[in-house]
Design a protein around this motif. Structure first.
Motif, PDB file in Angstrom:
ATOM      1  N   VAL A 103      11.874  43.631 -33.702  1.00 10.92           N
ATOM      2  CA  VAL A 103      12.024  44.078 -35.087  1.00 10.92           C
ATOM      3  C   VAL A 103      13.363  43.584 -35.636  1.00 10.92           C
ATOM      4  N   ARG A 104      13.317  43.022 -36.864  1.00  5.97           N
ATOM      5  CA  ARG A 104      14.563  42.729 -37.608  1.00  5.97           C
ATOM      6  C   ARG A 104      14.820  43.910 -38.524  1.00  5.97           C
ATOM      7  N   LEU A 105      16.034  44.420 -38.503  1.00  2.00           N
ATOM      8  CA  LEU A 105      16.330  45.637 -39.256  1.00  2.00           C
ATOM      9  C   LEU A 105      17.505  45.415 -40.203  1.00  2.00           C
ATOM     10  N   TYR A 106      17.343  45.891 -41.439  1.00  2.00           N
ATOM     11  CA  TYR A 106      18.436  45.889 -42.428  1.00  2.00           C
ATOM     12  C   TYR A 106      18.582  47.325 -42.904  1.00  2.00           C
ATOM     13  N   ARG A 107      19.808  47.794 -43.013  1.00  2.00           N
ATOM     14  CA  ARG A 107      20.000  49.173 -43.450  1.00  2.00           C
ATOM     15  C   ARG A 107      21.193  49.246 -44.400  1.00  2.00           C
ATOM     16  N   SER A 108      20.990  49.945 -45.492  1.00  2.00           N
ATOM     17  CA  SER A 108      22.062  50.142 -46.462  1.00  2.00           C
ATOM     18  C   SER A 108      21.945  51.575 -46.965  1.00  2.00           C
ATOM     19  N   GLY A 109      22.832  52.447 -46.493  1.00  2.00           N
ATOM     20  CA  GLY A 109      22.734  53.862 -46.857  1.00  2.00           C
ATOM     21  C   GLY A 109      21.414  54.421 -46.351  1.00  2.00           C
ATOM     22  N   GLU A 110      20.647  54.998 -47.272  1.00  2.00           N
ATOM     23  CA  GLU A 110      19.353  55.569 -46.868  1.00  2.00           C
ATOM     24  C   GLU A 110      18.223  54.553 -46.976  1.00  2.00           C
ATOM     25  N   ARG A 111      18.543  53.372 -47.470  1.00  2.00           N
ATOM     26  CA  ARG A 111      17.512  52.340 -47.615  1.00  2.00           C
ATOM     27  C   ARG A 111      17.413  51.543 -46.310  1.00  2.00           C
ATOM     28  N   SER A 112      16.197  51.207 -45.941  1.00  5.34           N
ATOM     29  CA  SER A 112      16.025  50.403 -44.725  1.00  5.34           C
ATOM     30  C   SER A 112      14.853  49.442 -44.902  1.00  5.34           C
ATOM     31  N   ARG A 113      14.933  48.356 -44.135  1.00  7.63           N
ATOM     32  CA  ARG A 113      13.844  47.374 -44.113  1.00  7.63           C
ATOM     33  C   ARG A 113      13.638  46.961 -42.655  1.00  7.63           C
ATOM     34  N   ARG A 114      12.428  47.192 -42.165  1.00  6.79           N
ATOM     35  CA  ARG A 114      12.096  46.813 -40.785  1.00  6.79           C
ATOM     36  C   ARG A 114      11.034  45.717 -40.832  1.00  6.79           C
ATOM     37  N   GLU A 115      11.337  44.607 -40.169  1.00  5.72           N
ATOM     38  CA  GLU A 115      10.380  43.489 -40.134  1.00  5.72           C
ATOM     39  C   GLU A 115       9.880  43.347 -38.698  1.00  5.72           C
ATOM     40  N   TYR A 116       8.619  43.660 -38.488  1.00  4.75           N
ATOM     41  CA  TYR A 116       8.020  43.531 -37.158  1.00  4.75           C
ATOM     42  C   TYR A 116       7.549  42.096 -36.974  1.00  4.75           C
ATOM     43  N   LEU A 117       7.961  41.504 -35.843  1.00  2.61           N
ATOM     44  CA  LEU A 117       7.673  40.095 -35.617  1.00  2.61           C
ATOM     45  C   LEU A 117       6.574  39.919 -34.572  1.00  2.61           C
ATOM     46  N   ALA A 118       5.724  38.933 -34.822  1.00  7.93           N
ATOM     47  CA  ALA A 118       4.702  38.564 -33.840  1.00  7.93           C
ATOM     48  C   ALA A 118       5.383  37.810 -32.697  1.00  7.93           C
ATOM     49  N   PRO A 119       4.697  37.648 -31.558  1.00 11.69           N
ATOM     50  CA  PRO A 119       5.327  36.937 -30.431  1.00 11.69           C
ATOM     51  C   PRO A 119       5.816  35.541 -30.799  1.00 11.69           C
ATOM     52  N   ASP A 120       5.168  34.877 -31.765  1.00 11.58           N
ATOM     53  CA  ASP A 120       5.622  33.537 -32.143  1.00 11.58           C
ATOM     54  C   ASP A 120       6.754  33.584 -33.163  1.00 11.58           C
ATOM     55  N   GLY A 121       7.241  34.774 -33.510  1.00 14.69           N
ATOM     56  CA  GLY A 121       8.357  34.905 -34.445  1.00 14.69           C
ATOM     57  C   GLY A 121       7.933  35.093 -35.890  1.00 14.69           C
ATOM     58  N   SER A 122       6.642  34.964 -36.168  1.00 18.93           N
ATOM     59  CA  SER A 122       6.183  35.121 -37.555  1.00 18.93           C
ATOM     60  C   SER A 122       6.172  36.603 -37.939  1.00 18.93           C
ATOM     61  N   LEU A 123       6.195  36.831 -39.241  1.00 20.80           N
ATOM     62  CA  LEU A 123       6.276  38.196 -39.758  1.00 20.80           C
ATOM     63  C   LEU A 123       4.910  38.869 -39.668  1.00 20.80           C
ATOM     64  N   LYS A 124       4.879  40.047 -39.060  1.00 23.53           N
ATOM     65  CA  LYS A 124       3.604  40.737 -38.857  1.00 23.53           C
ATOM     66  C   LYS A 124       3.475  41.920 -39.821  1.00 23.53           C
ATOM     67  N   ARG A 125       4.544  42.677 -39.965  1.00 25.40           N
ATOM     68  CA  ARG A 125       4.486  43.903 -40.759  1.00 25.40           C
ATOM     69  C   ARG A 125       5.886  44.227 -41.258  1.00 25.40           C
ATOM     70  N   VAL A 126       5.979  44.757 -42.464  1.00 19.97           N
ATOM     71  CA  VAL A 126       7.283  45.120 -43.032  1.00 19.97           C
ATOM     72  C   VAL A 126       7.217  46.576 -43.479  1.00 19.97           C
TER      73      VAL A 126
END
Lengths: 343, 156
Positions: free
Chosen positions: A69-92
């Motif tokens: 998972v790639r994670l960005y967080r700013s205060g109470e805001r967050s963005r989680r990017e779940y990656l497939a095994p090949d590195g492509s974006l699966k779910r946000v």
């Protein structure tokens, strides 16, 4: 009008005010702060913007699951990017603290609902914290390095047998939880989140946290309601009786109900401050995972799922399903107490 | 008679032997009166059989034999006969195909029979609630409650 998160934040602030100042002094001297100080660090939302990459690992029985998972967080805001095994974006998953959107990238589907922590539970944070301290022993240690950053360790060990231990690695500088491991001693049931990279940022672009709903059809994410037993009975037309306290130090927290394939599912939640047991009541049996056994409790079946052990039994026309990441022995003791209370 | 040439006498009489073999047998016949006598007997029987009158089979026997042959068709003849009658096999084939398609469709959708409540939405509801725990555990369970089967629920 649903309660807002304001009381939650106030309670967290109160807890912080009560934290022993002596712990901070210890940290300044190079020794680990007091365990309760570390607990307060874990309870407060991070105040630093950051980006990171983390591994989510889960073991249940002979199976295991991993996510990156790639994670960005700013205060109470967050963005989680779940990656497939090949590195492509699966779910946000994007949250602004009040609302949350789940985007399934390949299927082009969107789910939305209330964000985690945006609704007030029946049990206040102060009550839940007191329950945790009643049922668990805390110890602090460290430092240890996670993602190249020095961390303090907070170990949380249950006073009663059959429950998981949890260890938290808290970043010394930002107090962000960089590693979180929860495991049932001697049993093949564990979950872990581990940052492999972590970078504090002065600020992150707002575009990362935009809840871009577009015109795609939305389906709701099931966010829990926090109903009393009386409210649940009034809404479902039942006279369900449940004990307030269960073996192992579990106490009733709240309940709600939802529909699965035209069947109403009533969901009661018990907590000991850290571990959660879910009790589901249905008019049809719940399909159980494969394998498992039913020893120790007559006419019940016990299985292992990704969320822990599952125990199912029936009384009259009601089917009970009990779920939690505890040992089967503890789950069976809890089931006996529930059966006795329903007589 | 026990001469090794004896089995070849009938072939000699029918003119079926190669030249070298025929010469060898004829030399032996000149020296062996037993074999010469046997060849004479064979020649007499052959002449007798070729002069015998032929009698036709009774018509009832021929009809009975033909009837039994008709009642036992070969495997391939049976298949050909079935293929020529689509009213028999077409519905059966359609039913079989429909059953196979239904099985694959049900499996592809992972359908649970109506008599069961699937476990997936219950696990998702549990995980979504666990995410509300005092210690922020949403990282531990976000995968579970945001999985596709989490949407298989109606709101309360």
């Amino acid at each position: 009008m649903p309660p807002t998160k304001a009381p939650i934040r106030s309670a967290a602030a109160l807890v912080l005010l009560l934290s022993p100042l002596g712990g901070l002094a210890r940290a300044a001297q190079g020794a680990a702060p007091e365990a309760e100080t570390l607990l307060n660090w874990a309870l407060q939302p991070p105040t630093t913007d950051y980006r990171g990459r983390m591994l989510f690992l889960q073991w249940f029985g002979p199976r295991a699951r991993a996510d990156q998972v790639r994670l960005y967080r700013s205060g109470e805001r967050s963005r989680r990017e779940y990656l497939a095994p090949d590195g492509s974006l699966k779910r946000v998953i994007i949250s602004d603290g009040d609302k949350q959107v789940v985007q399934f990238v390949k299927k082009g589907r969107l789910l939305q609902g209330d964000a985690v922590g945006s609704r007030e539970k029946l049990m206040s944070p102060k009550q839940e914290r007191a329950l945790l301290l009643k049922n668990y022993r805390l110890s602090a240690s460290g430092p240890e390095s996670v993602a190249g950053r020095p961390c303090w360790l907070l170990k949380i060990v249950p006073r009663a047998a059959g429950k998981p231990e949890q260890t938290l690695w808290l970043d010394q500088e930002t107090h962000v939880l960089l590693e979180n491991k929860r495991a049932l001693p001697g049993k093949p049931l564990a979950a872990m989140v581990l940052y492999t990279s972590f970078k504090p940022e002065d600020s992150l672009p707002d575009s990362l946290f935009a809840l871009n709903l577009s015109s795609a059809p939305l389906r709701p994410v099931l966010a829990p309601e926090f109903l009393t037993l009386a409210q649940l009975n009034a809404q479902t037309g039942n006279a369900l009786k449940l004990p307030g306290v269960l073996p192992g130090g579990f106490e009733f927290e709240s309940a709600d109900h939802f529909t699965v394939r035209r069947s109403i599912v009533r969901h009661a939640r018990y907590t000991d401050g850290l571990t959660v047991l879910s009790l589901f009541l249905t008019d049809k049996p719940v399909r159980m995972p494969r394998g498992g056994s039913s020893e120790g409790l007559a006419s019940a079946s016990l299985r292992l799922s990704s969320a822990g052990s599952v125990l199912r039994w029936r009384r009259g026309r009601v089917h009970y399903t009990l779920l939690g990441d505890v040992t089967k022995e503890l789950l069976q003791n809890v089931a006996r107490a529930l059966i006795a209370a329903s007589r | 008679m026990s001469h090794e040439e004896s089995p070849w006498l009938s072939s000699l009489l029918d003119g079926e032997l190669p030249d070298a073999e025929r010469s060898r047998i004829e030399n032996h016949l000149r020296r062996c009166p037993d074999c010469a006598r046997e060849l004479l007997e064979l020649r007499r029987v052959k002449a007798l059989l070729s002069g015998a009158a032929r009698r036709p089979l009774p018509a009832e026997l021929i009809a009975a034999i033909e009837a039994r042959v008709e009642r036992r068709p070969s495997f391939f003849a049976a298949l050909r006969r079935l293929a020529a009658a689509p009213l028999v096999w077409a519905p059966a084939a359609a039913l079989t195909m429909a059953a196979l398609l239904m099985t694959f469709w049900m499996r592809s959708l992972d359908r649970t029979p109506d008599e069961y409540v699937p476990l997936g939405p219950l696990l998702a509801a549990h995980s979504r609630y666990v995410a509300e725990s005092l210690i922020p555990e949403d990282n531990l369970v976000a995968e579970s409650y945001s999985a596709p089967d989490a949407s298989d629920q109606g709101s309360n």
